[in-house]
Write a protein that holds these residues in place. Structure first.
Motif, short mmCIF file in Angstrom:
data_model
loop_
_atom_site.label_atom_id
_atom_site.label_comp_id
_atom_site.label_asym_id
_atom_site.label_seq_id
_atom_site.Cartn_x
_atom_site.Cartn_y
_atom_site.Cartn_z
N SER A 39 -113.20 -93.36 -43.82
CA SER A 39 -111.74 -93.24 -43.73
C SER A 39 -111.33 -92.58 -42.43
O SER A 39 -112.09 -91.80 -41.83
CB SER A 39 -111.19 -92.41 -44.89
N THR A 40 -110.13 -92.89 -41.98
CA THR A 40 -109.57 -92.24 -40.80
C THR A 40 -108.25 -91.58 -41.17
O THR A 40 -107.67 -91.84 -42.22
CB THR A 40 -109.38 -93.24 -39.64
N PHE A 41 -107.79 -90.74 -40.27
CA PHE A 41 -106.59 -89.94 -40.48
C PHE A 41 -105.84 -89.94 -39.16
O PHE A 41 -106.45 -89.74 -38.11
CB PHE A 41 -107.03 -88.51 -40.86
N SER A 42 -104.55 -90.19 -39.19
CA SER A 42 -103.80 -90.21 -37.93
C SER A 42 -102.50 -89.45 -38.04
O SER A 42 -101.99 -89.16 -39.13
CB SER A 42 -103.56 -91.66 -37.48
N ILE A 43 -101.99 -89.09 -36.88
CA ILE A 43 -100.70 -88.41 -36.78
C ILE A 43 -99.85 -89.16 -35.78
O ILE A 43 -100.34 -89.73 -34.81
CB ILE A 43 -100.86 -86.93 -36.36
N HIS A 44 -98.55 -89.21 -36.05
CA HIS A 44 -97.63 -89.86 -35.11
C HIS A 44 -96.46 -88.92 -34.84
O HIS A 44 -96.05 -88.14 -35.71
CB HIS A 44 -97.14 -91.22 -35.63
N LYS A 45 -95.98 -88.98 -33.64
CA LYS A 45 -94.85 -88.13 -33.24
C LYS A 45 -93.59 -88.61 -33.93
O LYS A 45 -93.33 -89.80 -34.04
CB LYS A 45 -94.66 -88.16 -31.73
N THR A 46 -92.84 -87.64 -34.39
CA THR A 46 -91.57 -87.92 -35.04
C THR A 46 -90.54 -86.89 -34.57
O THR A 46 -90.91 -85.82 -34.09
CB THR A 46 -91.72 -87.89 -36.58
N VAL A 47 -89.29 -87.24 -34.69
CA VAL A 47 -88.22 -86.33 -34.32
C VAL A 47 -87.89 -85.40 -35.49
O VAL A 47 -87.57 -84.23 -35.30
CB VAL A 47 -86.96 -87.11 -33.87
N ASN A 48 -87.98 -85.92 -36.71
CA ASN A 48 -87.68 -85.15 -37.91
C ASN A 48 -88.84 -85.20 -38.89
O ASN A 48 -89.45 -86.26 -39.06
CB ASN A 48 -86.43 -85.71 -38.62
N LEU A 49 -89.10 -84.09 -39.53
CA LEU A 49 -90.14 -84.03 -40.56
C LEU A 49 -89.53 -84.38 -41.91
O LEU A 49 -88.31 -84.25 -42.09
CB LEU A 49 -90.76 -82.64 -40.61
N PRO A 50 -90.34 -84.82 -42.88
CA PRO A 50 -89.81 -85.12 -44.21
C PRO A 50 -89.16 -83.90 -44.84
O PRO A 50 -89.55 -82.76 -44.57
CB PRO A 50 -91.05 -85.52 -45.01
N LYS A 51 -88.17 -84.13 -45.65
CA LYS A 51 -87.47 -83.05 -46.36
C LYS A 51 -88.16 -82.78 -47.70
O LYS A 51 -88.93 -83.59 -48.18
CB LYS A 51 -86.02 -83.45 -46.62
N GLY A 52 -87.86 -81.65 -48.28
CA GLY A 52 -88.41 -81.32 -49.59
C GLY A 52 -89.85 -80.87 -49.48
O GLY A 52 -90.26 -80.25 -48.50
N GLU A 53 -90.64 -81.20 -50.49
CA GLU A 53 -92.04 -80.77 -50.52
C GLU A 53 -92.89 -81.49 -49.49
O GLU A 53 -93.97 -81.04 -49.15
CB GLU A 53 -92.62 -80.96 -51.91
N GLY A 54 -92.44 -82.65 -49.01
CA GLY A 54 -93.15 -83.34 -47.95
C GLY A 54 -94.42 -84.03 -48.41
O GLY A 54 -94.50 -84.55 -49.51
N ILE A 55 -95.42 -83.97 -47.56
CA ILE A 55 -96.64 -84.74 -47.72
C ILE A 55 -97.78 -83.85 -48.21
O ILE A 55 -97.92 -82.72 -47.76
CB ILE A 55 -96.99 -85.39 -46.37
N TYR A 56 -98.60 -84.39 -49.10
CA TYR A 56 -99.82 -83.73 -49.56
C TYR A 56 -101.00 -84.61 -49.13
O TYR A 56 -101.01 -85.80 -49.42
CB TYR A 56 -99.87 -83.61 -51.08
N VAL A 57 -101.99 -84.02 -48.49
CA VAL A 57 -103.20 -84.75 -48.10
C VAL A 57 -104.39 -83.98 -48.64
O VAL A 57 -104.51 -82.77 -48.44
CB VAL A 57 -103.31 -84.90 -46.57
N TYR A 58 -105.28 -84.69 -49.34
CA TYR A 58 -106.47 -84.10 -49.93
C TYR A 58 -107.70 -84.49 -49.14
O TYR A 58 -107.91 -85.67 -48.86
CB TYR A 58 -106.64 -84.59 -51.37
N PHE A 59 -108.50 -83.50 -48.77
CA PHE A 59 -109.79 -83.71 -48.11
C PHE A 59 -110.87 -83.11 -49.01
O PHE A 59 -110.83 -81.91 -49.31
CB PHE A 59 -109.85 -83.02 -46.75
N GLU A 60 -111.83 -83.94 -49.44
CA GLU A 60 -112.88 -83.43 -50.32
C GLU A 60 -114.01 -82.81 -49.52
O GLU A 60 -114.44 -83.35 -48.50
CB GLU A 60 -113.44 -84.55 -51.21
N CYS A 61 -114.47 -81.65 -49.97
CA CYS A 61 -115.55 -80.90 -49.33
C CYS A 61 -116.54 -80.48 -50.40
O CYS A 61 -116.17 -79.74 -51.31
CB CYS A 61 -115.03 -79.63 -48.67
#
Length: 128
Positions: free
Chosen positions: A45-67
């Motif tokens: 799997s890969t993971f990426s980030i992109h530039k944005t002017v505004n971040l999501p409102k509210g609780e936003g994004i959850y990302v899980y990484f297993e270790c």
């Protein structure tokens, strides 16, 4: 079908790249100021980030990484100055989780689910 990648928003990719490299992700695409992509240390799997002017409102994004070595990973990251909102804690869904936020406030969960990740006791079985 297989999940290839997750892309999350960031206000400053330079800061985000540094943060995710500390987490152990390997930078494979650096297209500043708009996009960056990482390989996860395990799996395909890969993971990426992109530039944005505004971040999501509210609780936003959850990302899980297993270790598999969750406690050791958390201690290593804390020594690098990464702050956690929650230490590794066994959850009622039978995963042990540690929680933190990235530089943009995206919620990250480092976890170990073991057998319960795909096969919890309450898993729905298909009748075929």
């Amino acid at each position: 079908m297989n999940l290839n990648q997750i892309t999350i928003p960031s206000l400053d990719l330079t800061k985000s790249i540094s943060f995710y490299e500390k987490l152990g992700l390997k930078l494979i695409v650096k297209s500043l100021p708009h996009y960056a992509r990482f390989e996860c240390p395990n799996g395909t799997s890969t993971f990426s980030i992109h530039k944005t002017v505004n971040l999501p409102k509210g609780e936003g994004i959850y990302v899980y990484f297993e270790c598999e070595d969750l406690e050791e990973q958390v201690e290593k990251l804390k020594k690098m100055g990464i702050k956690f909102d929650q230490e590794p804690t066994l959850q009622k869904w039978l995963w042990k989780e540690a929680r933190l936020k990235d530089v943009d406030g995206n919620q990250l969960i480092l976890f170990y689910g073991g057998e319960n990740r795909l096969n919890p006791p309450w898993r729905i079985e298909n009748n075929r």
